[in-house]
Design a protein around this motif. Structure first.
Motif: not given
Length: 393
Positions: A89-101, A247-252
């Motif tokens: 079973x696969x679970x996902x978490x997400x990041x916005x930048x390599x720096x965050x990772x 108005x937003x910093x939005x990677x997606x």
């Protein structure tokens, strides 16, 4: 690179020589992250033996798998099929930048609980040196043979010992043609519209380098400059002239902002833009623009985190998504070239939608440049942070 949400492409076979010359520009330099991530990594002594042998040996697959990746970066139906066929079973978490990772992995020191991570190419050598990645057992990933060789053996990992191409991408922007009646074609146009028609309804990527890229690309400055005068000028522009209109910093933005028309002007990776436009009830309302005269080119990579608790399942998953069938399904879902051999012909034969946002010609590729990590990286992150504060983000 985009969706929570998605992200990240590539070019025709004839363009690979151009791309290779760009991708080989990486220099070995200190890695940073967010301010905390940079400090943590600096405090780490390189673990020369880290990842010296693969964690997986071909044993039974574990029951779970944890993936830390860019948002909504895999076809959920494909993931469901993987579980149905192989078990984990696969679970996902997400990041916005390599720096965050990197900040997360450095802080965890091998106990993050993540199995698969998806860093962008230039960050990989320092991740290896600092013991953040585990060496792959390529015997357990035979489907690497289905990859186009042009997308293997990159400068950051010549023998694919730690990473395999997941997807290629570039950066541009999307605007609402019902709100902006003139044609926008360049980063200078983006800036002008942000300060005028789109003011207060502008989003930029929540990622340091492409944020500064807006200023550099619009003004003919090398995106990888380390000149303090350039950095100071970028900081002044971003914090005082652009930030008041953001108005937003939005990677997606493809996940909600485009389909729900939350913004008028959005910096975006190509695949995320494709997703958002396709999911919009009014697709003709939106115009994608490849940033010009210059913009970004990146490659995200499958990799396995050091200390991964499920290394057998991690290898099985990477092997699973490299098949030609899986590669085309991934491309259609995320909107990025996934590096499979013959995939452009397959995508056109399948009549997939909006392939002009997935495949790019030689002339377009020649305007794309890869990020180079440098001694200016922490300064870049600081400017990103200051811009967010100035914008009230």
């Amino acid at each position: 690179m985009s969706h929570e949400n998605p992200v990240r492409i590539l070019a025709s076979t004839s363009a690979t020589k151009i791309m290779k010359s760009e991708l080989n520009r990486r220099r070995f330099l200190a890695l940073s992250g967010t301010a905390a991530g940079a400090a943590l990594l600096a405090a780490c002594s390189p673990q020369s033996g880290a990842g010296s042998s693969p964690q997986a040996t071909g044993g039974a697959l574990e029951s779970g798998l944890s993936v830390y990746s860019w948002g909504d970066y895999d076809d959920p139906d494909l993931v469901t099929d993987f579980t149905a066929e192989l078990g984990p079973n696969v679970t996902f978490d997400s990041f916005n930048s390599n720096e965050e990772l990197i900040s997360k992995l450095v802080a965890a020191r091998g106990t993050s609980g993540y199995d698969i991570v998806v860093p962008t190419g230039p960050f990989i050598p320092q991740m290896i040196e600092n013991g953040l990645l585990s060496k792959l057992n390529l015997d357990l990933i035979p489907n690497i043979s289905d990859m186009d060789p042009a997308f293997l053996g990159r400068d950051w990992d010549p023998n694919n010992e730690y990473s395999i191409c997941k997807a290629w991408g570039t950066t541009g922007f999307v605007y609402d043609k019902t709100k902006i009646s003139r044609e926008l074609t360049t980063w200078a146009d983006f800036i002008d519209a942000a300060q005028n028609e789109a003011s207060g309804k502008v989003s930029v990527l929540d990622d340091p380098a492409p944020l500064l890229g807006i200023y550099y690309w619009a003004n003919g400055i090398d995106w990888n400059t380390t000149d303090e005068a350039d950095l100071a000028a970028a900081e002044e522009f971003l914090t005082t002239q652009l930030a008041p209109h953001i108005s937003a910093f939005d990677s997606y933005p493809g996940g909600a902002a485009i389909p729900q028309a939350q913004q008028i002007l959005m910096q975006s990776w190509n695949g995320d833009a494709r997703l958002g436009i396709m999911e919009s009830d009014e697709p003709d309302r939106w115009q994608w623009v490849l940033g010009s005269p210059d913009t970004e080119l990146w490659m995200d990579n499958w990799a396995i985190a050091a200390g991964a608790p499920n290394p057998e399942a991690a290898h099985a998953f990477i092997n699973y998504v490299l098949t030609p069938e899986a590669a085309i399904r991934e491309l259609d879902y995320i909107g990025y070239h996934t590096g499979g051999a013959g995939i452009e012909d397959a995508a056109r034969a399948a009549e997939l939608a909006m392939l002009d946002l997935v495949f790019f010609n030689d002339e377009q590729i020649s305007t794309m440049h890869t990020q180079t990590l440098s001694e200016a990286q922490q300064r870049i992150v600081e400017i990103w942070d200051k811009t967010k504060v100035a914008a009230g983000a």
